[in-house]
Design a protein around this motif. Sequence first.
Motif, PDB file in Angstrom:
ATOM      1  N   UNK A  71       0.804  -1.219   0.000  1.00  0.00           N
ATOM      2  CA  UNK A  71       0.000   0.000   0.000  1.00  0.00           C
ATOM      3  C   UNK A  71       0.830   1.258   0.000  1.00  0.00           C
ATOM      4  N   UNK A  72       2.165   1.109  -0.166  1.00  0.00           N
ATOM      5  CA  UNK A  72       3.063   2.265  -0.143  1.00  0.00           C
ATOM      6  C   UNK A  72       4.031   2.177  -1.316  1.00  0.00           C
ATOM      7  N   UNK A  73       4.492   3.321  -1.739  1.00  0.00           N
ATOM      8  CA  UNK A  73       5.563   3.360  -2.719  1.00  0.00           C
ATOM      9  C   UNK A  73       6.903   3.265  -1.999  1.00  0.00           C
ATOM     10  N   UNK A  74       7.964   3.110  -2.780  1.00  0.00           N
ATOM     11  CA  UNK A  74       9.293   3.057  -2.172  1.00  0.00           C
ATOM     12  C   UNK A  74       9.615   4.383  -1.480  1.00  0.00           C
ATOM     13  N   UNK A  75       9.138   5.483  -2.049  1.00  0.00           N
ATOM     14  CA  UNK A  75       9.338   6.787  -1.409  1.00  0.00           C
ATOM     15  C   UNK A  75       8.610   6.853  -0.071  1.00  0.00           C
ATOM     16  N   UNK A  76       7.428   6.224   0.033  1.00  0.00           N
ATOM     17  CA  UNK A  76       6.704   6.196   1.305  1.00  0.00           C
ATOM     18  C   UNK A  76       7.480   5.409   2.356  1.00  0.00           C
ATOM     19  N   UNK A  77       8.043   4.278   1.964  1.00  0.00           N
ATOM     20  CA  UNK A  77       8.846   3.496   2.906  1.00  0.00           C
ATOM     21  C   UNK A  77      10.077   4.286   3.348  1.00  0.00           C
ATOM     22  N   UNK A  78      10.682   5.022   2.428  1.00  0.00           N
ATOM     23  CA  UNK A  78      11.840   5.839   2.790  1.00  0.00           C
ATOM     24  C   UNK A  78      11.428   6.945   3.765  1.00  0.00           C
ATOM     25  N   UNK A  79      10.261   7.530   3.551  1.00  0.00           N
ATOM     26  CA  UNK A  79       9.773   8.573   4.461  1.00  0.00           C
ATOM     27  C   UNK A  79       9.479   8.002   5.842  1.00  0.00           C
ATOM     28  N   UNK A  80       8.967   6.764   5.902  1.00  0.00           N
ATOM     29  CA  UNK A  80       8.708   6.140   7.203  1.00  0.00           C
ATOM     30  C   UNK A  80      10.005   5.951   7.992  1.00  0.00           C
ATOM     31  N   UNK A  81      11.050   5.512   7.303  1.00  0.00           N
ATOM     32  CA  UNK A  81      12.326   5.317   7.984  1.00  0.00           C
ATOM     33  C   UNK A  81      12.902   6.656   8.451  1.00  0.00           C
ATOM     34  N   UNK A  82      12.726   7.688   7.633  1.00  0.00           N
ATOM     35  CA  UNK A  82      13.203   9.004   8.026  1.00  0.00           C
ATOM     36  C   UNK A  82      12.435   9.513   9.241  1.00  0.00           C
ATOM     37  N   UNK A  83      11.127   9.288   9.257  1.00  0.00           N
ATOM     38  CA  UNK A  83      10.308   9.732  10.385  1.00  0.00           C
ATOM     39  C   UNK A  83      10.717   9.022  11.676  1.00  0.00           C
ATOM     40  N   UNK A  84      11.007   7.711  11.564  1.00  0.00           N
ATOM     41  CA  UNK A  84      11.451   6.972  12.750  1.00  0.00           C
ATOM     42  C   UNK A  84      12.777   7.516  13.251  1.00  0.00           C
ATOM     43  N   UNK A  85      13.681   7.824  12.338  1.00  0.00           N
ATOM     44  CA  UNK A  85      14.990   8.335  12.730  1.00  0.00           C
ATOM     45  C   UNK A  85      14.864   9.690  13.415  1.00  0.00           C
ATOM     46  N   UNK A  86      14.048  10.574  12.853  1.00  0.00           N
ATOM     47  CA  UNK A  86      13.878  11.896  13.453  1.00  0.00           C
ATOM     48  C   UNK A  86      13.239  11.785  14.835  1.00  0.00           C
ATOM     49  N   UNK A  87      12.270  10.858  14.967  1.00  0.00           N
ATOM     50  CA  UNK A  87      11.630  10.673  16.269  1.00  0.00           C
ATOM     51  C   UNK A  87      12.616  10.117  17.291  1.00  0.00           C
ATOM     52  N   UNK A  88      13.482   9.208  16.871  1.00  0.00           N
ATOM     53  CA  UNK A  88      14.479   8.636  17.772  1.00  0.00           C
ATOM     54  C   UNK A  88      15.473   9.695  18.233  1.00  0.00           C
ATOM     55  N   UNK A  89      15.864  10.561  17.298  1.00  0.00           N
ATOM     56  CA  UNK A  89      16.829  11.619  17.642  1.00  0.00           C
ATOM     57  C   UNK A  89      16.171  12.801  18.332  1.00  0.00           C
ATOM     58  N   UNK A  90      14.837  12.833  18.337  1.00  0.00           N
ATOM     59  CA  UNK A  90      14.147  13.969  18.934  1.00  0.00           C
ATOM     60  C   UNK A  90      14.244  15.236  18.118  1.00  0.00           C
ATOM     61  N   UNK A  91      14.318  15.083  16.788  1.00  0.00           N
ATOM     62  CA  UNK A  91      14.437  16.237  15.889  1.00  0.00           C
ATOM     63  C   UNK A  91      13.134  16.392  15.121  1.00  0.00           C
ATOM     64  N   UNK A  92      12.658  17.607  15.001  1.00  0.00           N
ATOM     65  CA  UNK A  92      11.415  17.853  14.268  1.00  0.00           C
ATOM     66  C   UNK A  92      11.708  17.957  12.775  1.00  0.00           C
ATOM     67  N   UNK A  93      10.787  17.454  11.985  1.00  0.00           N
ATOM     68  CA  UNK A  93      10.946  17.486  10.529  1.00  0.00           C
ATOM     69  C   UNK A  93      10.718  18.903  10.010  1.00  0.00           C
ATOM     70  N   UNK A  94      11.421  19.244   8.954  1.00  0.00           N
ATOM     71  CA  UNK A  94      11.272  20.560   8.342  1.00  0.00           C
ATOM     72  C   UNK A  94      10.294  20.485   7.172  1.00  0.00           C
TER      73      UNK A  94
END
Length: 537
Positions: A454-477
């Motif tokens: 149900x996702x494109x490869x770009x969606x999966x990449x965005x999910x991994x980026x979101x997890x990384x930002x949440x782990x680091x405690x950094x807000x997305x721009x």
Amino acid sequence: MTDTTARSTRAQRMAMPLARQVVKDLAVEHGACIRPVQLRRTNLDTGEVDTVLVPCGHTLAHVCPGCAERAKTLRAAQCREGWHLEDEPGITPDPVTDDQKWWVEKRAEGQQLRDQAAEAGQDTTDFDELITELDEEITKSGVRGKAAPAKPARRHRSTRRRQDAPDLPRRKVNPHTVGKSYAAPDGKTFRPSLFVTLTCPSYGRVGDDGTSADPGSYDYDRAGRDALAFAALFDRFIQNLRRYLGYDVQYFAAVEPQKRLAPHIHIAIRGTIARAEIRRVLAATYHQVWWPDASEVKYDGDQLPVWDEATGNYLDPATGEVLPSWDQALDAIGKDDQPWHVARFGARFDAQGVLAGSKDAARCIGYLTKYLTKQVADCHHAETDAQRAHAARLAEALRFQPCSPRCANWLRYGIQPKNARPGLVPGCCKGKAHDADHLGYAGRRVLASRKWSGKTLADHRADRKQWLLATLGVSATDPARYAWEAVAPTDPDHMDHARRLLHVVADRLRWQMALAEARRRAAMPPDGDLPAEGRAA
């Protein structure tokens, strides 16, 4: 302390590590990109301008190990997410906006005016330009596809099944994609899926090292043609499988070569399918290639067709006659003629059930993505003279096989390629299929169905980026806040490759330290610095 000012021999200096190689090795060790691209980023709100180094994104390890490994990890996550879904993937289009409706209404009016002008025998150039502009505006408004896509003329041939292939029942394909669930006596439910491997047929006896036992009888030409048609054959297999089973079968597949250098495909299929059903679909699956006959070599060596600039055609070097065009050669194929090639899978296949979260699932996913960072030919290295000779014979067979309607090799058989142009030489086609790195297979290495996760490869990449930002405690721009442009080598702020590599190593080290610290904090309890079992009583 070592005296660095002492004289040394050239051999001693050559034995010292090279500084730039050490930097590159460090970048590879820490998973950084070794070919970073420098971009200039402008903040549209504040006007602030800075430069950013972004990964090259290459998928081959010999080009960029760090980017290739990240791409492989992303594919593994994509495979894992879609393999054992319990609910249908949610793919619901957004509601149509008033702006989108308005543009489509104008497109409908433009099409009607254009058709009326065509029926009246008037010039439709202005209307065609208007329709093109409207299609662009519709796309900009957020609508995918075309309201009236152009349909090129197609040649229709009989759809009657071949007499040497068994008939296959055809059922209406239901839209569901999730496999069946099974209940155990203890009340637990299981939703197993399938891992399938399909191979090409035999072209002759081969040894344990994959080389032909008798090169003279090994059918290298057929092996090359099967490799060229492998992707289309897999598409036909999935089509037949869906029609036979009656539901929208979903798959994640990876193509790689066997030791004999013939392509085979590993498939993760959602849900279970009986082996007898797979065997029946395999026996009924084939792909026919209706191309002109290429069995007789008409031009070779120094006697090759010549290009005539005046007519834009290739001519016979002896008589000056124009060679048949591609369309003319297709028109010459009669109803009783045989196809240029018929591709089939081998009768042998492997199928095993896999449960979600099991060790088998992890092993199969690793197997699916094992060779994605390598070229097709690099999956099995030739170590003996026999293996090198086997690969050379296959490459020679592929050298003069037509790979597409536009292939220059058609001139060898007295036919002008489609959209012929000057400079074509048989045996020198630049198509990927002729490259020794591809072994005749020029398609995509990963084949995934549209409703896999149900996702494109770009969606999966965005999910991994979101997890990384949440782990680091950094807000997305907000990406709309910035404008990007490439930094040219002539710009004053351009950094050479050596400086870029030093920057990415420093950035990677800082990022890894921050991630390790974030993980350490996440493992701590909220009321202390150490877990309960680590504190003194």
